[in-house]
Design a protein around this motif. Sequence first.
Motif, PDB file in Angstrom:
ATOM      1  N   GLY A 152     -41.401   8.114   8.573  1.00  0.00           N
ATOM      2  CA  GLY A 152     -42.072   8.507   7.339  1.00  0.00           C
ATOM      3  C   GLY A 152     -41.052   8.821   6.272  1.00  0.00           C
ATOM      4  O   GLY A 152     -40.304   9.792   6.393  1.00  0.00           O
ATOM      5  N   ILE A 153     -41.019   8.005   5.239  1.00  0.00           N
ATOM      6  CA  ILE A 153     -40.003   8.197   4.194  1.00  0.00           C
ATOM      7  C   ILE A 153     -40.475   9.180   3.118  1.00  0.00           C
ATOM      8  O   ILE A 153     -39.693   9.654   2.320  1.00  0.00           O
ATOM      9  CB  ILE A 153     -39.585   6.862   3.553  1.00  0.00           C
ATOM     10  N   SER A 154     -41.779   9.462   3.080  1.00  0.00           N
ATOM     11  CA  SER A 154     -42.322  10.457   2.155  1.00  0.00           C
ATOM     12  C   SER A 154     -43.448  11.222   2.825  1.00  0.00           C
ATOM     13  O   SER A 154     -44.008  10.772   3.812  1.00  0.00           O
ATOM     14  CB  SER A 154     -42.871   9.845   0.880  1.00  0.00           C
ATOM     15  N   PRO A 155     -43.764  12.422   2.314  1.00  0.00           N
ATOM     16  CA  PRO A 155     -44.810  13.246   2.920  1.00  0.00           C
ATOM     17  C   PRO A 155     -46.168  12.541   2.916  1.00  0.00           C
ATOM     18  O   PRO A 155     -46.626  12.058   1.879  1.00  0.00           O
ATOM     19  CB  PRO A 155     -44.838  14.493   2.031  1.00  0.00           C
ATOM     20  N   LEU A 156     -46.793  12.481   4.095  1.00  0.00           N
ATOM     21  CA  LEU A 156     -48.136  11.921   4.220  1.00  0.00           C
ATOM     22  C   LEU A 156     -49.025  12.936   4.929  1.00  0.00           C
ATOM     23  O   LEU A 156     -48.579  13.615   5.865  1.00  0.00           O
ATOM     24  CB  LEU A 156     -48.118  10.611   5.010  1.00  0.00           C
ATOM     25  N   GLN A 157     -50.270  13.014   4.493  1.00  0.00           N
ATOM     26  CA  GLN A 157     -51.180  13.974   5.100  1.00  0.00           C
ATOM     27  C   GLN A 157     -51.577  13.535   6.501  1.00  0.00           C
ATOM     28  O   GLN A 157     -51.823  12.356   6.755  1.00  0.00           O
ATOM     29  CB  GLN A 157     -52.436  14.140   4.242  1.00  0.00           C
ATOM     30  N   VAL A 158     -51.603  14.488   7.420  1.00  0.00           N
ATOM     31  CA  VAL A 158     -52.047  14.259   8.793  1.00  0.00           C
ATOM     32  C   VAL A 158     -53.500  14.715   8.874  1.00  0.00           C
ATOM     33  O   VAL A 158     -53.792  15.893   8.669  1.00  0.00           O
ATOM     34  CB  VAL A 158     -51.188  15.048   9.799  1.00  0.00           C
ATOM     35  N   SER A 159     -54.386  13.806   9.177  1.00  0.00           N
ATOM     36  CA  SER A 159     -55.809  14.168   9.131  1.00  0.00           C
ATOM     37  C   SER A 159     -56.574  13.861  10.409  1.00  0.00           C
ATOM     38  O   SER A 159     -57.653  14.432  10.639  1.00  0.00           O
ATOM     39  CB  SER A 159     -56.488  13.447   7.964  1.00  0.00           C
ATOM     40  N   THR A 160     -56.061  12.984  11.262  1.00  0.00           N
ATOM     41  CA  THR A 160     -56.794  12.610  12.473  1.00  0.00           C
ATOM     42  C   THR A 160     -57.124  13.837  13.312  1.00  0.00           C
ATOM     43  O   THR A 160     -56.238  14.634  13.662  1.00  0.00           O
ATOM     44  CB  THR A 160     -55.964  11.620  13.321  1.00  0.00           C
ATOM     45  N   ASN A 161     -58.409  13.997  13.616  1.00  0.00           N
ATOM     46  CA  ASN A 161     -58.926  15.111  14.423  1.00  0.00           C
ATOM     47  C   ASN A 161     -58.783  16.475  13.754  1.00  0.00           C
ATOM     48  O   ASN A 161     -59.055  17.510  14.378  1.00  0.00           O
ATOM     49  CB  ASN A 161     -58.259  15.159  15.804  1.00  0.00           C
ATOM     50  N   LEU A 162     -58.351  16.479  12.497  1.00  0.00           N
ATOM     51  CA  LEU A 162     -58.192  17.755  11.794  1.00  0.00           C
ATOM     52  C   LEU A 162     -59.106  17.870  10.584  1.00  0.00           C
ATOM     53  O   LEU A 162     -58.948  18.789   9.778  1.00  0.00           O
ATOM     54  CB  LEU A 162     -56.726  17.934  11.358  1.00  0.00           C
ATOM     55  N   VAL A 163     -60.045  16.936  10.457  1.00  0.00           N
ATOM     56  CA  VAL A 163     -60.997  16.992   9.348  1.00  0.00           C
ATOM     57  C   VAL A 163     -61.817  18.274   9.472  1.00  0.00           C
ATOM     58  O   VAL A 163     -62.280  18.635  10.555  1.00  0.00           O
ATOM     59  CB  VAL A 163     -61.917  15.750   9.354  1.00  0.00           C
ATOM     60  N   ASN A 164     -61.963  18.971   8.349  1.00  0.00           N
ATOM     61  CA  ASN A 164     -62.698  20.239   8.289  1.00  0.00           C
ATOM     62  C   ASN A 164     -62.004  21.367   9.058  1.00  0.00           C
ATOM     63  O   ASN A 164     -62.618  22.412   9.314  1.00  0.00           O
ATOM     64  CB  ASN A 164     -64.131  20.079   8.815  1.00  0.00           C
ATOM     65  N   LYS A 165     -60.749  21.144   9.436  1.00  0.00           N
ATOM     66  CA  LYS A 165     -59.962  22.195  10.076  1.00  0.00           C
ATOM     67  C   LYS A 165     -58.959  22.743   9.054  1.00  0.00           C
ATOM     68  O   LYS A 165     -58.337  21.980   8.314  1.00  0.00           O
ATOM     69  CB  LYS A 165     -59.189  21.658  11.283  1.00  0.00           C
ATOM     70  N   LYS A 166     -58.806  24.046   9.018  1.00  0.00           N
ATOM     71  CA  LYS A 166     -57.819  24.658   8.134  1.00  0.00           C
ATOM     72  C   LYS A 166     -56.621  25.109   8.950  1.00  0.00           C
ATOM     73  O   LYS A 166     -56.710  26.048   9.744  1.00  0.00           O
ATOM     74  CB  LYS A 166     -58.422  25.850   7.389  1.00  0.00           C
ATOM     75  N   VAL A 167     -55.511  24.413   8.776  1.00  0.00           N
ATOM     76  CA  VAL A 167     -54.293  24.738   9.531  1.00  0.00           C
ATOM     77  C   VAL A 167     -53.562  25.884   8.836  1.00  0.00           C
ATOM     78  O   VAL A 167     -53.336  25.858   7.624  1.00  0.00           O
ATOM     79  CB  VAL A 167     -53.378  23.510   9.652  1.00  0.00           C
ATOM     80  N   THR A 168     -53.193  26.885   9.602  1.00  0.00           N
ATOM     81  CA  THR A 168     -52.511  28.062   9.058  1.00  0.00           C
ATOM     82  C   THR A 168     -51.046  28.153   9.453  1.00  0.00           C
ATOM     83  O   THR A 168     -50.273  28.861   8.818  1.00  0.00           O
ATOM     84  CB  THR A 168     -53.213  29.346   9.523  1.00  0.00           C
ATOM     85  N   GLU A 169     -50.666  27.438  10.532  1.00  0.00           N
ATOM     86  CA  GLU A 169     -49.280  27.517  11.011  1.00  0.00           C
ATOM     87  C   GLU A 169     -48.917  26.229  11.735  1.00  0.00           C
ATOM     88  O   GLU A 169     -49.764  25.609  12.383  1.00  0.00           O
ATOM     89  CB  GLU A 169     -49.128  28.710  11.959  1.00  0.00           C
ATOM     90  N   VAL A 170     -47.657  25.814  11.590  1.00  0.00           N
ATOM     91  CA  VAL A 170     -47.157  24.640  12.300  1.00  0.00           C
ATOM     92  C   VAL A 170     -45.880  25.002  13.035  1.00  0.00           C
ATOM     93  O   VAL A 170     -45.189  25.959  12.687  1.00  0.00           O
ATOM     94  CB  VAL A 170     -46.888  23.453  11.336  1.00  0.00           C
ATOM     95  N   ALA A 171     -45.580  24.246  14.099  1.00  0.00           N
ATOM     96  CA  ALA A 171     -44.353  24.449  14.865  1.00  0.00           C
ATOM     97  C   ALA A 171     -43.895  23.106  15.412  1.00  0.00           C
ATOM     98  O   ALA A 171     -44.720  22.239  15.720  1.00  0.00           O
ATOM     99  CB  ALA A 171     -44.576  25.436  16.008  1.00  0.00           C
ATOM    100  N   CYS A 172     -42.595  22.934  15.513  1.00  0.00           N
ATOM    101  CA  CYS A 172     -42.026  21.677  16.022  1.00  0.00           C
ATOM    102  C   CYS A 172     -41.045  21.946  17.140  1.00  0.00           C
ATOM    103  O   CYS A 172     -40.252  22.902  17.082  1.00  0.00           O
ATOM    104  CB  CYS A 172     -41.293  20.920  14.911  1.00  0.00           C
ATOM    105  N   GLY A 173     -41.082  21.079  18.160  1.00  0.00           N
ATOM    106  CA  GLY A 173     -40.036  21.044  19.157  1.00  0.00           C
ATOM    107  C   GLY A 173     -39.076  19.933  18.778  1.00  0.00           C
ATOM    108  O   GLY A 173     -39.034  19.497  17.627  1.00  0.00           O
ATOM    109  N   SER A 174     -38.343  19.458  19.734  1.00  0.00           N
ATOM    110  CA  SER A 174     -37.406  18.374  19.451  1.00  0.00           C
ATOM    111  C   SER A 174     -38.126  17.171  18.862  1.00  0.00           C
ATOM    112  O   SER A 174     -37.774  16.686  17.785  1.00  0.00           O
ATOM    113  CB  SER A 174     -36.677  17.973  20.740  1.00  0.00           C
ATOM    114  N   HIS A 175     -39.169  16.671  19.566  1.00  0.00           N
ATOM    115  CA  HIS A 175     -39.893  15.494  19.110  1.00  0.00           C
ATOM    116  C   HIS A 175     -41.396  15.642  19.303  1.00  0.00           C
ATOM    117  O   HIS A 175     -42.102  14.650  19.460  1.00  0.00           O
ATOM    118  CB  HIS A 175     -39.398  14.254  19.857  1.00  0.00           C
ATOM    119  N   HIS A 176     -41.892  16.881  19.308  1.00  0.00           N
ATOM    120  CA  HIS A 176     -43.342  17.080  19.346  1.00  0.00           C
ATOM    121  C   HIS A 176     -43.728  18.132  18.313  1.00  0.00           C
ATOM    122  O   HIS A 176     -42.873  18.872  17.802  1.00  0.00           O
ATOM    123  CB  HIS A 176     -43.831  17.469  20.750  1.00  0.00           C
TER     124      HIS A 176
END
Length: 568
Positions: A152-176
Amino acid sequence: MVTLKPLQWAKYFQALAPGLHKHTAVSSELIKLKNAEMVDVQKWPLFTVLNSQEISLIRQACVFGTSGNEAIYITHNDEVYALGLNCSNCLGTGDNQSTIVPKKLDVLCGKKIVSFSYGSGPHVILATEDGEIYAWGHNGYSQLGNGTTNQGISPLQVSTNLVNKKVTEVACGSHHSMALTSDGEVFAWGYNNCGQVGSGSTANQPTPRKVSNCLQNKVVVGIACGQTSSMAVLDNGEVYAWGYNGNGQLGLGNSGNQLTPCRLTGLQGYCVLQIASGYAHSLALTDEGLLYVWGANTYGQLGTGNKVNQLSPVHIMVEKERIVEIAACHSSHTSAAKTQNGQVYMWGQCRGQSIVLPHLSHFSCTDDVFACFATPANMWRMLSIEHDDFMTIAQSLKKEFDNPETSDLKFSVDGKYIHVHKAVLKIRCEHFRSMFQSHWNEDLKEVIEINQFSYPVYRAFLEYLYTDNVDLPPEDAIGLLDLATSYCENRLKKLCQRIIKRGITVENAFSLLSAAVRYEAEDLEEFCFKFCVNHLTEVTQTETFWQFDGCLLKEFISRASKCGAFKN
């Protein structure tokens, strides 16, 4: 790294019976989303390329990447900028070019970012105030959640399975990647070789998938990721972990990988408020301010006094006072903690050294530990920089210089007033300390006349006492050098000499040499003499050269001849 939300804790404790003994004592300090420390982002080298105006506009910032060479920051008017090396397009600028000049990420401007995390690729995930997720960067394992493995060369919205969901926090591991919703649900996707996505298999997950199993019908309030492991803390203080467990980082009492969330029984009976994951170790903080650690310990990152891995939670810092904050980052083997009275401890891999016991630092916040001692020097959380109206002592002093509203003394120089404070002058200058002690009384004037120095020179001197800096042209710096010599201000003499050296020209070189001789500034005298010799023909043809008295000219010619200046 996670902290429980105050509203969620309030609802939780309202629902509990009054007699819940030890779980009922929760410090308000522990449930703050972020501390309000004054953090200087320029402790991270990447930000030193920005000027003071650009720094003053920063409201939030995060340094990340395999070498700490990428950064994202948000200004007070919610503009988003990126700069750095741009490995795997992780800056989101639409190209693969590195940049030392900040580039605006238009798609994110005005979005109000509330959570930010990064992987080792690196890939970047963030959540906005509206609950949207944006992702970009490395995507070899579908960690961007868009169903592909294209970078991904620019920010793109992630929406699959998250429609109508309000995300409050994100976390990343090495590749997940993981996301927490306002409903207390956890979604995960990306690399899953050890079960870190929590799907019950080891197949990579190309789009967000709800982590259920043991988390079904439970309310998660915080998430954290190690390199290939995942953790969640519930609203009742229980901790669940899954994924890679080769070093015991899941805290389950064994070293077997877990494909679905498992509760840490070693923390049973404790109400956990915060969790943090390092590269392969974990930390948990209880509502009583107790710190538990487990997992890899090759660098002493558990703080147990040895380098032995721990498969179950171990209580450390037992004799210390209450802990109010813990910190770790999945890209490093460093740990940090802050106590109730503001002391910051660090341990683990610190600038190549293995510190096996918590070491009391001179820092005032855990963020500084990672800026100065972690490898790489990534931020363990997105910083919120509070500029507000706060000023340091130095800034306050500078602001009050020549302020007639607060001053209690005036100097009159060339018919102009300079307003100062007696206490500052006594503290900063021996000349004034002696003057006030021997002559100051109630009958002494509140205006002191100065006749031997010019207004620019005396004002620069007084301002120096407030700021430690001098801003004068070389010609006036000669007068200030005279003052510094008279008042025995040796540091000021050195500053004046530095200014004069930087302003030396063929036209003024001999007059500067004369001043250096007159004020016994030996270092400056040697510098000016060498300059005159190196430019002998030009200097001797100037008008100023022949305006000086014969003694100085004779001395210069004699000394120059000894240096071979007149040889063919």
